[in-house]
Design a protein around this motif. Structure first.
Motif, short mmCIF file in Angstrom:
data_model
loop_
_atom_site.label_atom_id
_atom_site.label_comp_id
_atom_site.label_asym_id
_atom_site.label_seq_id
_atom_site.Cartn_x
_atom_site.Cartn_y
_atom_site.Cartn_z
N UNK A 58 -2.38 13.58 15.31
CA UNK A 58 -2.47 14.74 15.96
C UNK A 58 -3.88 14.89 16.44
N UNK A 59 -4.78 14.82 15.39
CA UNK A 59 -6.15 14.95 15.69
C UNK A 59 -6.90 14.08 16.75
N UNK A 60 -6.40 12.59 16.49
CA UNK A 60 -6.94 11.79 17.51
C UNK A 60 -6.24 12.13 18.88
N UNK A 61 -4.97 12.43 18.92
CA UNK A 61 -4.47 12.96 20.24
C UNK A 61 -5.04 14.17 20.84
N UNK A 62 -5.31 15.08 19.96
CA UNK A 62 -6.15 16.39 20.59
C UNK A 62 -7.42 15.94 21.13
N UNK A 63 -8.19 15.10 20.25
CA UNK A 63 -9.43 14.65 20.65
C UNK A 63 -9.42 13.78 22.36
N UNK A 64 -8.41 13.01 22.23
CA UNK A 64 -7.95 12.46 23.45
C UNK A 64 -7.50 13.29 24.80
N UNK A 65 -7.17 14.46 24.55
CA UNK A 65 -6.75 15.23 25.58
C UNK A 65 -5.28 15.26 25.67
N UNK A 66 -4.68 14.54 24.55
CA UNK A 66 -3.06 14.58 24.56
C UNK A 66 -2.52 15.54 23.87
N UNK A 67 -2.44 16.86 24.54
CA UNK A 67 -2.08 18.01 23.78
C UNK A 67 -0.80 18.10 23.35
N UNK A 68 0.36 17.79 24.12
CA UNK A 68 1.78 17.71 23.67
C UNK A 68 1.96 16.93 22.58
N UNK A 69 1.39 15.56 22.73
CA UNK A 69 1.36 14.56 21.45
C UNK A 69 1.05 15.10 20.21
N UNK A 70 -0.27 15.91 20.57
CA UNK A 70 -0.93 16.51 19.39
C UNK A 70 -0.12 17.46 18.72
N UNK A 71 0.47 18.49 19.46
CA UNK A 71 1.47 19.50 18.90
C UNK A 71 2.40 18.62 18.14
N UNK A 72 3.12 17.80 18.56
CA UNK A 72 4.47 17.29 18.04
C UNK A 72 3.81 16.54 16.84
N UNK A 73 2.81 15.86 16.80
CA UNK A 73 2.35 15.49 15.44
C UNK A 73 1.70 16.49 14.60
N UNK A 74 1.18 17.59 15.01
CA UNK A 74 0.98 18.65 13.99
C UNK A 74 2.09 19.35 13.50
N UNK A 75 3.15 19.32 14.39
CA UNK A 75 4.52 19.98 14.01
C UNK A 75 5.16 19.11 12.78
N UNK A 76 5.11 17.68 13.03
CA UNK A 76 5.63 17.05 11.96
C UNK A 76 5.13 16.93 10.61
N UNK A 77 3.64 17.16 10.65
CA UNK A 77 2.79 17.40 9.50
C UNK A 77 3.25 18.87 8.75
N UNK A 78 3.32 19.54 9.51
CA UNK A 78 3.69 21.11 9.31
C UNK A 78 5.38 21.14 8.67
N UNK A 79 6.02 20.22 9.01
CA UNK A 79 7.25 20.09 8.81
C UNK A 79 7.43 19.85 7.27
N UNK A 80 6.54 18.95 7.01
CA UNK A 80 6.47 18.40 5.27
C UNK A 80 5.65 19.23 4.45
#
Length: 115
Positions: A58-80
Motif C-alpha cells: 500500500x505504501x508503494x502504491x500510495x507513493x506512485x499515486x495509485x490511491x485505490x490500490x493503496x486503500x485496498x492494500x491498507x484495508x487488507x493489512x487492517x483486516x488482519x
C-alpha cells in the motif's frame, strides 16, 4: 540487508518472503516502481500475506499515486491487524488525497496509538 542483497536475487523465484524483502530494499533505495512489483509478486506468492506486506504494498502504491490500490492494500493489512498504526494513518491519507474526508475521519477515529 547485505545478506538479503546476496541471497534474495538467487531465491526470489517464488519465495514470497524474499520478494517482500527485496521490495523493502528497493523502497528504501527510492526505487518505488521496482518495490511495488516485488510487493505485488510477494502477495501472489504467499498463501497468506501478512499485514506488513500489505502495508508495504500500500505504501508503494500510495507513493506512485495509485490511491485505490493503496486503500485496498491498507484495508487488507487492517483486516488482519485492525490497529496497525501506519496502515491506519496512510489509509486515511489516501482517503484525504482522493477527497473522501468522511472515510478518512472514520479511519482515524479507530485510534492511532501514540508511538
Amino acid at each position: 540487508f547485505d545478506i538479503a542483497r546476496r541471497i534474495a536475487p538467487k531465491s526470489c523465484g517464488g519465495d514470497g518472503g524474499a520478494l517482500h524483502t527485496m521490495g523493502v530494499m528497493r523502497f528504501e533505495q527510492q526505487q518505488i516502481e521496482n518495490a511495488f512489483e516485488f510487493f505485488k509478486a510477494a502477495t501472489v506468492s504467499l498463501p497468506q500475506p501478512g499485514p506488513k506486506l500489505y502495508y508495504h504494498y500500500g505504501a508503494a502504491a500510495l507513493t506512485l499515486g495509485m490511491f485505490q490500490k493503496a486503500v485496498e492494500s491498507f484495508d487488507r493489512a487492517l483486516a488482519q491487524e485492525p490497529q496497525h498504526p501506519f496502515a491506519l494513518k496512510e489509509s486515511a491519507l489516501a482517503q484525504v488525497i482522493t477527497r473522501n474526508i468522511s472515510d478518512a475521519a472514520s479511519r482515524l477515529s479507530r485510534g492511532i496509538p501514540v508511538l
